[in-house]
Design a protein around this motif. Sequence first.
Motif, PDB file in Angstrom:
ATOM      1  N   TRP A  80     -16.872  81.219  -1.517  1.00 21.32           N
ATOM      2  CA  TRP A  80     -17.827  81.861  -2.415  1.00 21.32           C
ATOM      3  C   TRP A  80     -18.605  80.766  -3.108  1.00 21.32           C
ATOM      4  CZ3 TRP A  80     -18.474  86.855  -1.783  1.00 21.32           C
ATOM      5  CH2 TRP A  80     -17.430  87.604  -1.248  1.00 21.32           C
ATOM      6  N   LEU A  81     -19.913  80.971  -3.258  1.00 18.42           N
ATOM      7  CA  LEU A  81     -20.763  79.970  -3.885  1.00 18.42           C
ATOM      8  C   LEU A  81     -21.185  80.424  -5.278  1.00 18.42           C
ATOM      9  CD1 LEU A  81     -23.043  79.118  -0.837  1.00 18.42           C
ATOM     10  CD2 LEU A  81     -21.157  77.758  -1.754  1.00 18.42           C
ATOM     11  N   ALA A  82     -21.464  79.458  -6.125  1.00 16.05           N
ATOM     12  CA  ALA A  82     -21.950  79.713  -7.481  1.00 16.05           C
ATOM     13  C   ALA A  82     -23.153  78.808  -7.728  1.00 16.05           C
ATOM     14  CB  ALA A  82     -20.851  79.431  -8.500  1.00 16.05           C
ATOM     15  N   ALA A  83     -23.920  79.136  -8.754  1.00 13.69           N
ATOM     16  CA  ALA A  83     -25.066  78.299  -9.116  1.00 13.69           C
ATOM     17  C   ALA A  83     -24.599  76.870  -9.346  1.00 13.69           C
ATOM     18  CB  ALA A  83     -25.733  78.857 -10.370  1.00 13.69           C
ATOM     19  N   ARG A  84     -25.398  75.922  -8.892  1.00 12.65           N
ATOM     20  CA  ARG A  84     -25.182  74.483  -8.992  1.00 12.65           C
ATOM     21  C   ARG A  84     -24.145  73.940  -8.008  1.00 12.65           C
ATOM     22  NH1 ARG A  84     -26.200  76.315 -13.864  1.00 12.65           N
ATOM     23  NH2 ARG A  84     -24.113  76.348 -14.706  1.00 12.65           N
ATOM     24  N   ASP A  85     -23.608  74.778  -7.123  1.00 16.02           N
ATOM     25  CA  ASP A  85     -22.743  74.254  -6.071  1.00 16.02           C
ATOM     26  C   ASP A  85     -23.598  73.435  -5.114  1.00 16.02           C
ATOM     27  OD1 ASP A  85     -20.332  75.284  -6.918  1.00 16.02           O
ATOM     28  OD2 ASP A  85     -20.358  77.003  -5.556  1.00 16.02           O
ATOM     29  N   ARG A  86     -22.950  72.504  -4.436  1.00 16.73           N
ATOM     30  CA  ARG A  86     -23.610  71.672  -3.429  1.00 16.73           C
ATOM     31  C   ARG A  86     -23.002  71.984  -2.070  1.00 16.73           C
ATOM     32  NH1 ARG A  86     -21.679  67.032  -3.973  1.00 16.73           N
ATOM     33  NH2 ARG A  86     -20.191  67.601  -5.575  1.00 16.73           N
ATOM     34  N   VAL A  87     -23.857  72.325  -1.113  1.00 17.66           N
ATOM     35  CA  VAL A  87     -23.440  72.604   0.253  1.00 17.66           C
ATOM     36  C   VAL A  87     -23.963  71.470   1.122  1.00 17.66           C
ATOM     37  CG1 VAL A  87     -23.711  74.158   2.221  1.00 17.66           C
ATOM     38  CG2 VAL A  87     -23.473  75.096  -0.105  1.00 17.66           C
ATOM     39  N   ARG A  88     -23.085  70.900   1.962  1.00 14.61           N
ATOM     40  CA  ARG A  88     -23.513  69.825   2.858  1.00 14.61           C
ATOM     41  C   ARG A  88     -23.249  70.219   4.296  1.00 14.61           C
ATOM     42  NH1 ARG A  88     -20.675  65.532   4.569  1.00 14.61           N
ATOM     43  NH2 ARG A  88     -19.203  65.703   2.830  1.00 14.61           N
ATOM     44  N   VAL A  89     -24.313  70.129   5.109  1.00  7.99           N
ATOM     45  CA  VAL A  89     -24.232  70.332   6.553  1.00  7.99           C
ATOM     46  C   VAL A  89     -24.852  69.096   7.191  1.00  7.99           C
ATOM     47  CG1 VAL A  89     -24.233  72.850   6.466  1.00  7.99           C
ATOM     48  CG2 VAL A  89     -26.385  71.658   6.550  1.00  7.99           C
ATOM     49  N   GLY A  90     -24.066  68.395   7.966  1.00  8.76           N
ATOM     50  CA  GLY A  90     -24.549  67.125   8.500  1.00  8.76           C
ATOM     51  C   GLY A  90     -24.924  66.195   7.368  1.00  8.76           C
ATOM     52  N   ARG A  91     -26.134  65.661   7.418  1.00  6.30           N
ATOM     53  CA  ARG A  91     -26.608  64.763   6.358  1.00  6.30           C
ATOM     54  C   ARG A  91     -27.522  65.468   5.370  1.00  6.30           C
ATOM     55  NH1 ARG A  91     -27.733  60.059  10.589  1.00  6.30           N
ATOM     56  NH2 ARG A  91     -25.598  59.303  10.765  1.00  6.30           N
ATOM     57  N   VAL A  92     -27.542  66.786   5.412  1.00  9.16           N
ATOM     58  CA  VAL A  92     -28.402  67.554   4.524  1.00  9.16           C
ATOM     59  C   VAL A  92     -27.552  68.216   3.449  1.00  9.16           C
ATOM     60  CG1 VAL A  92     -30.015  69.497   4.386  1.00  9.16           C
ATOM     61  CG2 VAL A  92     -30.075  67.971   6.358  1.00  9.16           C
ATOM     62  N   GLU A  93     -27.989  68.052   2.206  1.00  7.38           N
ATOM     63  CA  GLU A  93     -27.298  68.692   1.087  1.00  7.38           C
ATOM     64  C   GLU A  93     -28.211  69.757   0.500  1.00  7.38           C
ATOM     65  OE1 GLU A  93     -24.711  66.411  -1.718  1.00  7.38           O
ATOM     66  OE2 GLU A  93     -26.277  67.013  -3.138  1.00  7.38           O
ATOM     67  N   LEU A  94     -27.639  70.920   0.231  1.00  4.27           N
ATOM     68  CA  LEU A  94     -28.386  72.018  -0.381  1.00  4.27           C
ATOM     69  C   LEU A  94     -27.791  72.293  -1.749  1.00  4.27           C
ATOM     70  CD1 LEU A  94     -27.656  73.047   2.867  1.00  4.27           C
ATOM     71  CD2 LEU A  94     -29.619  74.396   2.226  1.00  4.27           C
ATOM     72  N   THR A  95     -28.646  72.493  -2.723  1.00  5.36           N
ATOM     73  CA  THR A  95     -28.212  72.892  -4.047  1.00  5.36           C
ATOM     74  C   THR A  95     -28.415  74.394  -4.173  1.00  5.36           C
ATOM     75  OG1 THR A  95     -28.923  70.754  -4.916  1.00  5.36           O
ATOM     76  CG2 THR A  95     -28.548  72.504  -6.521  1.00  5.36           C
ATOM     77  N   VAL A  96     -27.401  75.076  -4.676  1.00  6.60           N
ATOM     78  CA  VAL A  96     -27.420  76.534  -4.785  1.00  6.60           C
ATOM     79  C   VAL A  96     -27.879  76.934  -6.189  1.00  6.60           C
ATOM     80  CG1 VAL A  96     -26.013  78.624  -4.652  1.00  6.60           C
ATOM     81  CG2 VAL A  96     -25.520  76.687  -3.138  1.00  6.60           C
ATOM     82  N   GLU A  97     -28.839  77.853  -6.248  1.00 13.69           N
ATOM     83  CA  GLU A  97     -29.306  78.378  -7.549  1.00 13.69           C
ATOM     84  C   GLU A  97     -29.434  79.885  -7.445  1.00 13.69           C
ATOM     85  OE1 GLU A  97     -29.527  76.780 -10.322  1.00 13.69           O
ATOM     86  OE2 GLU A  97     -29.161  74.822  -9.421  1.00 13.69           O
ATOM     87  N   LYS A  98     -29.205  80.550  -8.542  1.00 11.28           N
ATOM     88  CA  LYS A  98     -29.370  82.001  -8.610  1.00 11.28           C
ATOM     89  C   LYS A  98     -30.755  82.264  -9.183  1.00 11.28           C
ATOM     90  CE  LYS A  98     -27.575  86.276  -8.957  1.00 11.28           C
ATOM     91  NZ  LYS A  98     -26.863  87.050  -8.018  1.00 11.28           N
ATOM     92  N   GLY A  99     -31.573  83.004  -8.446  1.00 12.75           N
ATOM     93  CA  GLY A  99     -32.933  83.305  -8.891  1.00 12.75           C
ATOM     94  C   GLY A  99     -33.072  84.762  -9.275  1.00 12.75           C
ATOM     95  N   ALA A 100     -34.151  85.074  -9.940  1.00 18.75           N
ATOM     96  CA  ALA A 100     -34.447  86.459 -10.309  1.00 18.75           C
ATOM     97  C   ALA A 100     -35.014  87.190  -9.101  1.00 18.75           C
ATOM     98  CB  ALA A 100     -35.453  86.486 -11.451  1.00 18.75           C
ATOM     99  N   CYS A 101     -34.688  88.458  -8.985  1.00 18.41           N
ATOM    100  CA  CYS A 101     -35.190  89.247  -7.832  1.00 18.41           C
ATOM    101  C   CYS A 101     -36.536  89.843  -8.121  1.00 18.41           C
ATOM    102  CB  CYS A 101     -34.202  90.349  -7.493  1.00 18.41           C
ATOM    103  SG  CYS A 101     -32.704  89.710  -6.771  1.00 18.41           S
TER     104      CYS A 101
END
Length: 101
Positions: A80-101
């Motif tokens: 499960w992911l939360a805001a500000r978590d960091r996801v890394r796939v290969g050499r790419v890092e993604l920052t997770v943010e919760k946005g308004a719909c």
Amino acid sequence: MWILQTKSVGGGDEGLTFRVMPEGIKTLGRAVRADFIVEAPLVSRLHCRFTAHASGELEIEDLRSTNGTFVNDRRIKRAWLAARDRVRVGRVELTVEKGAC
């Protein structure tokens, strides 16, 4: 809506923004059939899947990638992911943010 912002760790895919809408399911990988295409070393054709549940939570699942999927530097199969978590796939890092719909 969840927002994933890329930052490449030694490559060119930084600055990409991906959005997962409520109840959406999106795949990330190098293949043309992936919803989020990332052309980077060590990323599998279909690397991982993001699922935004009706409850508002975001789940990530590794799709048996060769080099693994990492959340906050821990290799995962599913998490499960939360805001500000960091996801890394290969050499790419993604920052997770919760946005308004």
